[in-house]
Design a protein around this motif. Structure first.
Motif, PDB file in Angstrom:
ATOM      1  N   ARG A  16       0.861  -1.205   0.018  1.00 50.13           N
ATOM      2  CA  ARG A  16      -0.015  -0.169   0.234  1.00 50.13           C
ATOM      3  C   ARG A  16       0.848   1.060   0.228  1.00 50.13           C
ATOM      4  N   ARG A  47      -9.729  -0.737  -5.201  1.00 48.47           N
ATOM      5  CA  ARG A  47     -10.403   0.516  -5.147  1.00 48.47           C
ATOM      6  C   ARG A  47     -11.873   0.307  -4.642  1.00 48.47           C
ATOM      7  N   ASP A  50     -12.716  -1.417  -1.373  1.00 47.82           N
ATOM      8  CA  ASP A  50     -12.075  -1.146  -0.122  1.00 47.82           C
ATOM      9  C   ASP A  50     -12.327   0.193  -0.284  1.00 47.82           C
ATOM     10  N   PRO A  51     -13.308   0.851   0.673  1.00 50.55           N
ATOM     11  CA  PRO A  51     -13.602   2.376   0.817  1.00 50.55           C
ATOM     12  C   PRO A  51     -12.473   3.041   1.412  1.00 50.55           C
ATOM     13  N   GLY A  52     -11.488   2.726   2.343  1.00 50.23           N
ATOM     14  CA  GLY A  52     -10.518   3.198   3.058  1.00 50.23           C
ATOM     15  C   GLY A  52      -9.324   3.303   1.800  1.00 50.23           C
ATOM     16  N   PHE A  53      -9.225   2.253   0.987  1.00 51.94           N
ATOM     17  CA  PHE A  53      -8.206   2.405  -0.128  1.00 51.94           C
ATOM     18  C   PHE A  53      -8.540   3.458  -1.139  1.00 51.94           C
ATOM     19  N   VAL A  55     -10.080   6.229  -0.508  1.00 54.79           N
ATOM     20  CA  VAL A  55     -10.019   7.613   0.256  1.00 54.79           C
ATOM     21  C   VAL A  55      -8.489   7.733   0.079  1.00 54.79           C
ATOM     22  N   GLU A  56      -7.718   6.795   0.410  1.00 54.50           N
ATOM     23  CA  GLU A  56      -6.169   6.926   0.378  1.00 54.50           C
ATOM     24  C   GLU A  56      -5.748   7.376  -1.169  1.00 54.50           C
ATOM     25  N   LYS A  59      -6.628  10.871  -1.737  1.00 51.93           N
ATOM     26  CA  LYS A  59      -5.415  11.823  -1.096  1.00 51.93           C
ATOM     27  C   LYS A  59      -4.268  11.847  -2.009  1.00 51.93           C
TER      28      LYS A  59
END
Length: 149
Positions: A16, A47, A50-53, A55-56, A59
């Motif tokens: 990651r 992507r 994984d919602p966190g992925f 978001v990152e 960013k």
């Protein structure tokens, strides 16, 4: 016929980090995927899952666009078009027109303006439409004649 099963990738923290660091540095998903040791398709699947992925990812791209903008300003200040001045400033080569285009497209995307790339749509004339329809009818008739005993 059975679909080939996709191999599920276990994303490590190192993978990651490599992906997001490279994405932030280049804004290039394919290059970032290579840095993480996976195929581009795998990062798009991750992507979606994984919602966190996701978001990152956003960013990292935001940082990448900020870096690109900073590079453009540095090139302008160092003397656009003056290769020796850019070398002395330690700046890598950059296609300023392409960078400006990418930044403009990104800015519009952030404002919700849809991308309308490619050639402008053209409306066919009546003659062109009729010719296309006649061609399709002719092809259908040939298929019917061929299939008949």
């Amino acid at each position: 016929m059975d679909k080939p099963k996709r191999m599920r990738i276990h994303w490590t923290a190192e993978m990651r980090d490599a992906f997001f660091d490279t994405l932030a540095a280049t804004c290039n998903v394919s290059e970032a995927a290579r840095a993480a040791g996976v195929a581009s398709q795998a990062v798009y699947i991750q992507r979606r899952r994984d919602p966190g992925f996701a978001v990152e990812w956003d960013k990292a791209l935001k940082l990448g666009y900020q870096m690109l903008e900073t590079q453009l300003v540095a090139h302008a200040l160092a003397g656009k078009g003056q290769d020796d001045a850019l070398e002395r400033a330690g700046l890598p080569p950059i296609d300023t027109l392409l960078a400006q285009s990418v930044l403009e497209r990104h800015r519009k995307a952030m404002e919700g303006v849809p991308y309308r790339g490619g050639p402008k749509p053209r409306i066919a004339t009546v003659q062109e439409t009729n010719a296309a329809l006649l061609k399709q009818i002719d092809a259908a008739e040939k298929r019917v004649r061929k299939a008949a005993p």
